[in-house]
Design a protein around this motif. Structure first.
Motif, PDB file in Angstrom:
ATOM      1  N   PRO A  60       0.843  -1.195   0.000  1.00 36.28           N
ATOM      2  CA  PRO A  60       0.000   0.000   0.000  1.00 36.28           C
ATOM      3  C   PRO A  60       0.877   1.243   0.000  1.00 36.28           C
ATOM      4  O   PRO A  60       2.046   1.194   0.395  1.00 36.28           O
ATOM      5  N   THR A  61       0.319   2.349  -0.456  1.00 38.41           N
ATOM      6  CA  THR A  61       1.070   3.605  -0.397  1.00 38.41           C
ATOM      7  C   THR A  61       1.261   3.998   1.064  1.00 38.41           C
ATOM      8  O   THR A  61       0.401   3.730   1.905  1.00 38.41           O
ATOM      9  N   GLN A  89       1.829  -1.102  -6.216  1.00 39.26           N
ATOM     10  CA  GLN A  89       1.370  -0.293  -5.091  1.00 39.26           C
ATOM     11  C   GLN A  89      -0.129  -0.146  -5.197  1.00 39.26           C
ATOM     12  O   GLN A  89      -0.676   0.045  -6.292  1.00 39.26           O
ATOM     13  N   VAL A  90      -0.811  -0.238  -4.051  1.00 38.52           N
ATOM     14  CA  VAL A  90      -2.254  -0.095  -3.997  1.00 38.52           C
ATOM     15  C   VAL A  90      -2.617   1.112  -3.146  1.00 38.52           C
ATOM     16  O   VAL A  90      -1.799   1.613  -2.382  1.00 38.52           O
ATOM     17  N   ASP A  91      -3.858   1.548  -3.270  1.00 37.66           N
ATOM     18  CA  ASP A  91      -4.288   2.793  -2.649  1.00 37.66           C
ATOM     19  C   ASP A  91      -4.628   2.677  -1.168  1.00 37.66           C
ATOM     20  O   ASP A  91      -4.674   3.684  -0.478  1.00 37.66           O
ATOM     21  N   SER A  92      -4.835   1.483  -0.628  1.00 39.45           N
ATOM     22  CA  SER A  92      -5.339   1.380   0.732  1.00 39.45           C
ATOM     23  C   SER A  92      -4.832   0.130   1.434  1.00 39.45           C
ATOM     24  O   SER A  92      -5.038  -0.988   0.947  1.00 39.45           O
ATOM     25  N   VAL A 155      -0.493   3.772  -9.020  1.00 38.57           N
ATOM     26  CA  VAL A 155      -1.100   3.148  -7.841  1.00 38.57           C
ATOM     27  C   VAL A 155      -2.393   2.484  -8.296  1.00 38.57           C
ATOM     28  O   VAL A 155      -3.243   3.129  -8.900  1.00 38.57           O
ATOM     29  N   GLU A 157      -5.973   1.159  -7.800  1.00 37.10           N
ATOM     30  CA  GLU A 157      -7.083   1.438  -6.892  1.00 37.10           C
ATOM     31  C   GLU A 157      -7.871   0.157  -6.685  1.00 37.10           C
ATOM     32  O   GLU A 157      -8.451  -0.398  -7.611  1.00 37.10           O
TER      33      GLU A 157
END
Length: 160
Positions: A60-61, A89-92, A155, A157
């Protein structure tokens, strides 16, 4: 002398809205197949022992102001880059935790700082020693390859 490398059109043609759903499906399948490792310390232990068995690493970021997590993420990104491991990389971290099976009831498990999808060694083709990947894993690896030179890194989502 610097030579500009042309931007590949395939990365621009990829439907990025489908990536979150593909990642959710890949994480769910890996979890059901017992090929999913969640958490930074278990992921690091597996990466150190057998990086060749990793299909995909998901981070995650980093939250603003969280320097320790940012440093860990940068070091993990460098390790993955050096070992040719696709990293997304993911948002959450909360959404990632829910896909990895984290409980939303406890604050300690409501976020996930790393997830690793491993290969299924039982499906290896003996003569080539190749472990097949699912269609979603191929899509995500292709996306990583297509966006390798993008800055800032895209990133993904995750869906709710």
């Amino acid at each position: 002398m610097c030579v500009a490398k042309p931007v590949e059109k395939s990365s621009q043609n990829m439907n990025r809205s489908k990536l979150g759903r593909a990642l959710r499906a890949a994480l769910t399948k890996a979890k059901n197949d017992r090929r999913l490792i969640c958490g930074l310390l278990p992921a690091l232990a597996f990466l150190e022992k057998s990086p060749e068995d990793v299909v995909l690493c998901v981070l995650p970021t980093a939250r603003p102001g969280d320097a320790a997590t940012h440093i860990q993420a940068v070091l993990l990104q460098a390790f993955c880059y050096e070992n040719y491991i696709p990293l997304l990389q993911v948002d959450s971290s909360e959404k990632l935790a829910s896909f990895c099976g984290g409980s939303q009831k406890t604050k300690q498990n409501s976020y996930c700082n790393c997830a690793v999808i491993t290969r299924d060694n039982s499906l290896a083709i003996p003569e080539n020693d190749i472990m097949p990947m699912t269609d979603n894993e191929h899509l995500l690896a292709d996306f990583y390859e297509c966006t390798l030179e993008e800055f800032p890194r895209p990133v993904v989502e995750l869906p709710i």
